[in-house]
Structures are given as C-alpha cells and as structure tokens.
Design a protein around this motif. Structure first.
Motif, PDB file in Angstrom:
ATOM      1  N   THR A   6       0.834  -1.198   0.000  1.00 50.02           N
ATOM      2  CA  THR A   6       0.000   0.000   0.000  1.00 50.02           C
ATOM      3  C   THR A   6       0.874   1.255   0.000  1.00 50.02           C
ATOM      4  O   THR A   6       0.634   2.193  -0.761  1.00 50.02           O
ATOM      5  CB  THR A   6      -0.937   0.003   1.230  1.00 50.02           C
ATOM      6  N   ILE A   9       2.536   1.789  -3.438  1.00 49.27           N
ATOM      7  CA  ILE A   9       1.641   2.415  -4.423  1.00 49.27           C
ATOM      8  C   ILE A   9       1.578   3.920  -4.185  1.00 49.27           C
ATOM      9  O   ILE A   9       1.622   4.712  -5.135  1.00 49.27           O
ATOM     10  CB  ILE A   9       0.249   1.758  -4.381  1.00 49.27           C
ATOM     11  N   ARG A  10       1.521   4.335  -2.936  1.00 50.78           N
ATOM     12  CA  ARG A  10       1.541   5.773  -2.639  1.00 50.78           C
ATOM     13  C   ARG A  10       2.832   6.414  -3.137  1.00 50.78           C
ATOM     14  O   ARG A  10       2.824   7.522  -3.676  1.00 50.78           O
ATOM     15  CB  ARG A  10       1.395   6.010  -1.142  1.00 50.78           C
ATOM     16  N   ILE A  12       4.860   5.382  -5.655  1.00 47.46           N
ATOM     17  CA  ILE A  12       4.938   5.514  -7.119  1.00 47.46           C
ATOM     18  C   ILE A  12       4.034   6.641  -7.614  1.00 47.46           C
ATOM     19  O   ILE A  12       4.357   7.292  -8.602  1.00 47.46           O
ATOM     20  CB  ILE A  12       4.670   4.196  -7.877  1.00 47.46           C
ATOM     21  N   ASN A  13       2.951   6.901  -6.893  1.00 44.74           N
ATOM     22  CA  ASN A  13       2.079   8.020  -7.262  1.00 44.74           C
ATOM     23  C   ASN A  13       2.744   9.369  -7.005  1.00 44.74           C
ATOM     24  O   ASN A  13       2.310  10.380  -7.538  1.00 44.74           O
ATOM     25  CB  ASN A  13       0.739   7.930  -6.526  1.00 44.74           C
ATOM     26  N   GLN A  14       3.799   9.379  -6.198  1.00 48.22           N
ATOM     27  CA  GLN A  14       4.558  10.599  -5.908  1.00 48.22           C
ATOM     28  C   GLN A  14       5.856  10.664  -6.713  1.00 48.22           C
ATOM     29  O   GLN A  14       6.694  11.532  -6.474  1.00 48.22           O
ATOM     30  CB  GLN A  14       4.862  10.682  -4.421  1.00 48.22           C
ATOM     31  N   THR A  17      10.468   5.538  -6.611  1.00 50.30           N
ATOM     32  CA  THR A  17      10.527   4.125  -6.971  1.00 50.30           C
ATOM     33  C   THR A  17      10.838   3.263  -5.750  1.00 50.30           C
ATOM     34  O   THR A  17      11.976   3.249  -5.274  1.00 50.30           O
ATOM     35  CB  THR A  17      11.596   3.886  -8.060  1.00 50.30           C
ATOM     36  N   ASN A  36       9.821   3.234 -13.664  1.00 47.59           N
ATOM     37  CA  ASN A  36       8.409   3.289 -14.056  1.00 47.59           C
ATOM     38  C   ASN A  36       7.590   2.102 -13.562  1.00 47.59           C
ATOM     39  O   ASN A  36       6.911   1.436 -14.337  1.00 47.59           O
ATOM     40  CB  ASN A  36       8.281   3.419 -15.579  1.00 47.59           C
ATOM     41  N   THR A  38       4.560   0.047 -11.959  1.00 44.57           N
ATOM     42  CA  THR A  38       3.113   0.204 -12.038  1.00 44.57           C
ATOM     43  C   THR A  38       2.466  -0.404 -10.795  1.00 44.57           C
ATOM     44  O   THR A  38       3.093  -1.211 -10.093  1.00 44.57           O
ATOM     45  CB  THR A  38       2.555  -0.506 -13.281  1.00 44.57           C
ATOM     46  N   GLN A  39       1.209  -0.054 -10.565  1.00 43.25           N
ATOM     47  CA  GLN A  39       0.476  -0.658  -9.467  1.00 43.25           C
ATOM     48  C   GLN A  39       0.382  -2.161  -9.660  1.00 43.25           C
ATOM     49  O   GLN A  39       0.444  -2.913  -8.687  1.00 43.25           O
ATOM     50  CB  GLN A  39      -0.930  -0.073  -9.371  1.00 43.25           C
TER      51      GLN A  39
END
Length: 68
Positions: A6, A9-10, A12-14, A17, A36, A38-39
C-alpha cells in the motif's frame, strides 16, 4: 494487500521508486535498473510475498532524490 505494498503504491504516485526488501537487502533481481513501476507490478510482488520491508531507489529513478 500488505501495508508495504500500500505504501509502495503511494510512493509511485509521488514519483518515487520503491523496492521490496528482506531485512536490508533488495528482494528483486535487477533492482538498480527498475524504472516506471506500475500498481500491477506492486500487486504482483505483494502476491508473491516480497514486501517484508521497503526501500527506495535514489537518483534519476525517483526524481533525483538524495539520501544523506
């Protein structure tokens, strides 16, 4: 989903890596070249049980972040 997944994922959204670790060692092969994420990849690693700890790649892979 694992707490580490969890968080990953937060991250990678910011633009950061994350890498799964076991103790203080990366738990995936070829980790220095990972870019790069991904979720879907995060979830695959979660389903494989790789998220026991979390680290981040520094430099270009994470917007030139530096750890001092």
């Amino acid at each position: 989903m694992n707490t580490f997944a969890t968080l990953a994922i937060r991250l990678i959204n910011q633009g950061i890596t994350p890498i799964p670790y076991t103790g203080k060692r990366p738990h995936v092969n070829g980790w220095p070249q990972i870019r790069n994420l991904t979720q879907e990849q995060i979830i695959e690693w979660d389903q494989a049980g790789l998220w026991r700890n979390i680290g981040i790649l520094t430099g270009e892979a994470s917007g030139n972040i530096v750890v001092i």
